[in-house]
Motif scaffolding. Structure first.
Motif, PDB file in Angstrom:
ATOM      1  N   GLY A   1       0.816  -1.211   0.000  1.00 31.80           N
ATOM      2  CA  GLY A   1       0.000   0.000   0.000  1.00 31.80           C
ATOM      3  C   GLY A   1       0.850   1.261   0.000  1.00 31.80           C
ATOM      4  N   GLU A   2       1.938   1.259   0.760  1.00 28.96           N
ATOM      5  CA  GLU A   2       2.832   2.418   0.789  1.00 28.96           C
ATOM      6  C   GLU A   2       3.500   2.628  -0.565  1.00 28.96           C
ATOM      7  N   ARG A   3       3.897   1.536  -1.210  1.00 26.63           N
ATOM      8  CA  ARG A   3       4.508   1.656  -2.543  1.00 26.63           C
ATOM      9  C   ARG A   3       3.508   2.214  -3.550  1.00 26.63           C
ATOM     10  N   MET A   4       2.237   1.772  -3.437  1.00 27.53           N
ATOM     11  CA  MET A   4       1.227   2.254  -4.378  1.00 27.53           C
ATOM     12  C   MET A   4       1.005   3.754  -4.225  1.00 27.53           C
ATOM     13  N   LYS A   5       1.024   4.246  -2.997  1.00 25.11           N
ATOM     14  CA  LYS A   5       0.872   5.689  -2.782  1.00 25.11           C
ATOM     15  C   LYS A   5       2.046   6.448  -3.397  1.00 25.11           C
ATOM     16  N   CYS A   6       3.252   5.932  -3.210  1.00 27.48           N
ATOM     17  CA  CYS A   6       4.434   6.570  -3.805  1.00 27.48           C
ATOM     18  C   CYS A   6       4.393   6.470  -5.328  1.00 27.48           C
ATOM     19  N   GLU A   7       3.868   5.354  -5.835  1.00 30.04           N
ATOM     20  CA  GLU A   7       3.729   5.160  -7.282  1.00 30.04           C
ATOM     21  C   GLU A   7       2.802   6.226  -7.873  1.00 30.04           C
ATOM     22  N   LEU A   8       1.691   6.463  -7.208  1.00 30.68           N
ATOM     23  CA  LEU A   8       0.761   7.493  -7.665  1.00 30.68           C
ATOM     24  C   LEU A   8       1.425   8.860  -7.669  1.00 30.68           C
ATOM     25  N   ALA A   9       2.136   9.156  -6.582  1.00 35.68           N
ATOM     26  CA  ALA A   9       2.810  10.457  -6.493  1.00 35.68           C
ATOM     27  C   ALA A   9       3.819  10.624  -7.627  1.00 35.68           C
ATOM     28  N   ALA A  10       4.631   9.591  -7.885  1.00 34.82           N
ATOM     29  CA  ALA A  10       5.632   9.672  -8.949  1.00 34.82           C
ATOM     30  C   ALA A  10       4.983   9.902 -10.306  1.00 34.82           C
ATOM     31  N   SER A  11       3.804   9.318 -10.509  1.00 33.28           N
ATOM     32  CA  SER A  11       3.119   9.432 -11.797  1.00 33.28           C
ATOM     33  C   SER A  11       2.449  10.782 -11.998  1.00 33.28           C
ATOM     34  N   LEU A  12       2.231  11.519 -10.909  1.00 34.63           N
ATOM     35  CA  LEU A  12       1.467  12.769 -10.999  1.00 34.63           C
ATOM     36  C   LEU A  12       2.305  14.017 -10.745  1.00 34.63           C
ATOM     37  N   LEU A  13       3.612  13.838 -10.613  1.00 31.50           N
ATOM     38  CA  LEU A  13       4.483  14.992 -10.335  1.00 31.50           C
ATOM     39  C   LEU A  13       4.405  16.059 -11.429  1.00 31.50           C
ATOM     40  N   HIS A  14       4.212  15.634 -12.674  1.00 32.98           N
ATOM     41  CA  HIS A  14       4.185  16.605 -13.782  1.00 32.98           C
ATOM     42  C   HIS A  14       2.780  17.154 -14.031  1.00 32.98           C
ATOM     43  N   ARG A  15       1.866  16.874 -13.091  1.00 37.27           N
ATOM     44  CA  ARG A  15       0.488  17.350 -13.139  1.00 37.27           C
ATOM     45  C   ARG A  15      -0.198  16.990 -14.462  1.00 37.27           C
ATOM     46  N   PRO A  16      -0.299  15.708 -14.757  1.00 33.94           N
ATOM     47  CA  PRO A  16      -0.934  15.295 -16.021  1.00 33.94           C
ATOM     48  C   PRO A  16      -2.410  15.656 -16.034  1.00 33.94           C
ATOM     49  N   GLU A  17      -2.899  15.959 -17.217  1.00 31.88           N
ATOM     50  CA  GLU A  17      -4.309  16.326 -17.370  1.00 31.88           C
ATOM     51  C   GLU A  17      -5.165  15.130 -17.762  1.00 31.88           C
ATOM     52  N   ILE A  18      -4.510  14.046 -18.206  1.00 33.29           N
ATOM     53  CA  ILE A  18      -5.218  12.835 -18.614  1.00 33.29           C
ATOM     54  C   ILE A  18      -4.540  11.653 -17.926  1.00 33.29           C
ATOM     55  N   ILE A  19      -5.331  10.868 -17.180  1.00 33.33           N
ATOM     56  CA  ILE A  19      -4.770   9.799 -16.352  1.00 33.33           C
ATOM     57  C   ILE A  19      -5.413   8.475 -16.734  1.00 33.33           C
ATOM     58  N   PHE A  20      -4.574   7.489 -17.008  1.00 33.71           N
ATOM     59  CA  PHE A  20      -5.038   6.134 -17.263  1.00 33.71           C
ATOM     60  C   PHE A  20      -4.648   5.285 -16.054  1.00 33.71           C
ATOM     61  N   LEU A  21      -5.643   4.734 -15.386  1.00 33.63           N
ATOM     62  CA  LEU A  21      -5.416   3.941 -14.179  1.00 33.63           C
ATOM     63  C   LEU A  21      -5.820   2.493 -14.459  1.00 33.63           C
TER      64      LEU A  21
END
Length: 327
Positions: A161-181
């Motif tokens: 769970g902690e890795r998943m939270k960090c994974e999300l943060a790493a993926s959103l650092l550039h403030r993407p406007e379109i997200i595929f989850l």
């Protein structure tokens, strides 16, 4: 459609090598290889408006991940028209990559032996994020995801769970406007799943991000998506309002009763189709159009200690969609 997604008659075919088992088959395949064409995605069309969160549902092998990979530019489509945020993803333009992100619950971009913050710094360099924006965004993500205690720990020492939270943060650092989850909560416990859902919803509201979500956990879908697209065997079965899907495929609700005294099964059947009987617990289907009347009758005539009425589980509704396709 600056932050929207436009898909028209999109298809993806793969050539798959086939050979017979055994040494003879291996030898023959050296000189005459046999192939067959597999259709992973078959002429699908849909449009997603900027700021929408849409559920993309289907069983394993339905074509969900293949579609996601085409939308994010990892795969070139065989045919059809595809625009994401105004770009053709397979052209792999740098401006396009800075506007999207793909988060796959079973894949990791974090560097295993060092703290997550080191990956954040690598991504800052890759996406050319200015220092001021990087500092601001990291601060926001730390607050939203409660990352402060995790940033100095090597990734290998973090829980899933902690890795998943960090994974999300790493993926959103550039403030993407379109997200595929793609399965963002897979393997997480119930509390962590809820944390991730709240974060996705908060990010969507804050940045008006467009989100396409695949998940086998229907709680993810019901919590986040008003609209769903259902795909199976590469074709779209349904595209529309989630509530309308439930209304059309499951025109009933489920009454759950706790009885204070046993009741014969034959008598219970007069109130609706019985789903489960294990005294004192009983579950009965009630017609959606007459829930009030049926409920009043049950309460007046049966020894009811506790009574609730719920929509059927979303897993059952999606199952009905697949069953209707194969019928």
């Amino acid at each position: 459609m600056q932050n929207g997604i436009h898909v028209e008659h999109l298809s993806k075919h793969f050539k798959v090598h086939e050979r017979e088992a055994g040494m003879g088959g291996a030898w023959r395949s050296l000189f005459r290889r046999q192939f067959r064409t597999v259709t992973a995605v078959d002429e699908i069309s849909f449009h997603i408006e900027p700021g929408e969160i849409v559920g993309f549902l289907g069983p394993n092998g339905a074509g969900k991940t293949t579609t996601m990979k085409m939308l994010s530019g990892l795969l070139h489509p065989t045919s059809g028209e595809l625009l994401v945020g105004g770009y053709k993803p397979f052209q792999q333009k740098a401006a396009f990559k800075k506007r999207i992100t793909l988060v796959m619950g079973q894949k990791s971009q974090l560097i295993w032996d060092i703290p997550a913050m080191e990956t954040f710094l690598v991504n800052q360099a890759i996406y050319e994020i200015p220092d001021a924006q990087f500092k601001e965004t990291v601060g926001e993500l730390i607050d939203l995801l409660e990352l402060e205690p995790l940033l100095k720990k090597p990734v290998r020492n973090l829980s899933l769970g902690e890795r998943m939270k960090c994974e999300l943060a790493a993926s959103l650092l550039h403030r993407p406007e379109i997200i595929f989850l793609d399965e963002p909560t897979i393997g997480l416990d119930v509390n962590m799943q809820e944390t991730v859902r709240r974060f996705i919803k908060a990010y969507n509201e804050r940045f008006n991000a467009t989100v396409l979500l695949t998940s086998h956990y229907m709680a993810d879908v019901t919590a986040l998506c008003k609209r769903v697209i259902i795909i199976n065997h590469g074709k779209i079965l349904f595209d529309g309002d989630l509530a309308a899907l439930v209304q059309n495929l499951a025109p009933y609700k489920v009454a759950k009763l706790t009885l204070s005294a046993p009741v014969e099964r034959e008598h219970l059947q007069t109130y609706g189709e019985i789903l489960h009987v294990e005294y004192p617990e009983v579950s009965v289907k009630l017609p959606r159009a007459d829930v009030s009347g049926a409920s009043a009758k049950i309460l007046a005539e049966l020894p009811v200690q506790d009574f609730t009425v719920e929509d059927p589980p979303m897993e059952d509704v999606i199952g009905l969609a697949f069953a209707g396709e194969s019928a």
